[in-house]
Design a protein around this motif. Structure first.
Motif, PDB file in Angstrom:
ATOM      1  N   HIS A   7      50.378  51.493  15.243  1.00  0.00           N
ATOM      2  CA  HIS A   7      50.427  50.034  15.199  1.00  0.00           C
ATOM      3  C   HIS A   7      51.864  49.579  15.414  1.00  0.00           C
ATOM      4  CE1 HIS A   7      50.176  45.940  13.604  1.00  0.00           C
ATOM      5  NE2 HIS A   7      48.906  46.021  13.993  1.00  0.00           N
ATOM      6  N   ILE A   8      52.025  48.442  16.052  1.00  0.00           N
ATOM      7  CA  ILE A   8      53.360  47.943  16.376  1.00  0.00           C
ATOM      8  C   ILE A   8      54.230  47.794  15.133  1.00  0.00           C
ATOM      9  CG2 ILE A   8      52.713  45.500  16.317  1.00  0.00           C
ATOM     10  CD1 ILE A   8      54.602  45.144  18.783  1.00  0.00           C
ATOM     11  N   SER A   9      53.641  47.506  13.978  1.00  0.00           N
ATOM     12  CA  SER A   9      54.438  47.340  12.761  1.00  0.00           C
ATOM     13  C   SER A   9      55.144  48.639  12.359  1.00  0.00           C
ATOM     14  CB  SER A   9      53.579  46.826  11.611  1.00  0.00           C
ATOM     15  OG  SER A   9      52.587  47.767  11.272  1.00  0.00           O
ATOM     16  N   ALA A  29      59.617  46.251  24.967  1.00  0.00           N
ATOM     17  CA  ALA A  29      58.194  46.483  25.229  1.00  0.00           C
ATOM     18  C   ALA A  29      58.000  47.614  26.221  1.00  0.00           C
ATOM     19  CB  ALA A  29      57.547  45.201  25.744  1.00  0.00           C
ATOM     20  N   PHE A  34      54.502  48.766  24.761  1.00  0.00           N
ATOM     21  CA  PHE A  34      53.753  47.582  24.362  1.00  0.00           C
ATOM     22  C   PHE A  34      53.912  46.522  25.433  1.00  0.00           C
ATOM     23  CE2 PHE A  34      54.811  49.465  20.187  1.00  0.00           C
ATOM     24  CZ  PHE A  34      53.532  49.571  19.668  1.00  0.00           C
ATOM     25  N   THR A  35      53.150  45.447  25.299  1.00  0.00           N
ATOM     26  CA  THR A  35      53.340  44.328  26.213  1.00  0.00           C
ATOM     27  C   THR A  35      54.455  43.449  25.657  1.00  0.00           C
ATOM     28  OG1 THR A  35      51.770  42.849  25.115  1.00  0.00           O
ATOM     29  CG2 THR A  35      50.884  44.324  26.838  1.00  0.00           C
ATOM     30  N   THR A  37      54.327  40.332  25.238  1.00  0.00           N
ATOM     31  CA  THR A  37      53.716  39.395  24.293  1.00  0.00           C
ATOM     32  C   THR A  37      53.552  40.022  22.908  1.00  0.00           C
ATOM     33  OG1 THR A  37      52.527  38.368  26.116  1.00  0.00           O
ATOM     34  CG2 THR A  37      51.736  37.877  23.899  1.00  0.00           C
ATOM     35  N   GLN A  38      53.146  41.278  22.854  1.00  0.00           N
ATOM     36  CA  GLN A  38      52.997  41.956  21.563  1.00  0.00           C
ATOM     37  C   GLN A  38      54.327  42.012  20.818  1.00  0.00           C
ATOM     38  OE1 GLN A  38      51.199  45.558  23.245  1.00  0.00           O
ATOM     39  NE2 GLN A  38      49.578  45.352  21.698  1.00  0.00           N
ATOM     40  N   GLU A  41      55.328  38.451  19.644  1.00  0.00           N
ATOM     41  CA  GLU A  41      54.555  38.028  18.473  1.00  0.00           C
ATOM     42  C   GLU A  41      54.996  38.781  17.223  1.00  0.00           C
ATOM     43  OE1 GLU A  41      50.504  38.595  19.676  1.00  0.00           O
ATOM     44  OE2 GLU A  41      50.499  36.756  20.882  1.00  0.00           O
ATOM     45  N   PHE A  42      55.297  40.070  17.363  1.00  0.00           N
ATOM     46  CA  PHE A  42      55.785  40.846  16.227  1.00  0.00           C
ATOM     47  C   PHE A  42      57.111  40.272  15.741  1.00  0.00           C
ATOM     48  CE2 PHE A  42      58.708  43.965  14.578  1.00  0.00           C
ATOM     49  CZ  PHE A  42      58.016  44.393  13.463  1.00  0.00           C
TER      50      PHE A  42
END
Length: 49
Positions: A7-9, A29, A34-35, A37-38, A41-42
């Motif tokens: 997970h990105i977190s 990213a 990741f993208t 956008t991901q 947002e994170f």
């Protein structure tokens, strides 16, 4: 870039460190798989902590 799913977190310290070094969210990213956008947002959610 293939990577084991995390997970990105779980990349929190890496993302913050790279951003503090001057990397753009798009560069982060691309490097982590990741993208844009991901990561954006994170980072927005992280800043609200």
């Amino acid at each position: 870039m293939s990577r084991e799913y995390r997970h990105i977190s779980e990349y929190e310290t890496e993302i913050i460190s790279m951003h503090n070094q001057g990397m753009t969210l798009r560069e982060i990213a691309d490097k982590l798989g990741f993208t844009h956008t991901q990561v954006q947002e994170f980072k927005s959610g992280y800043n609200k902590k």
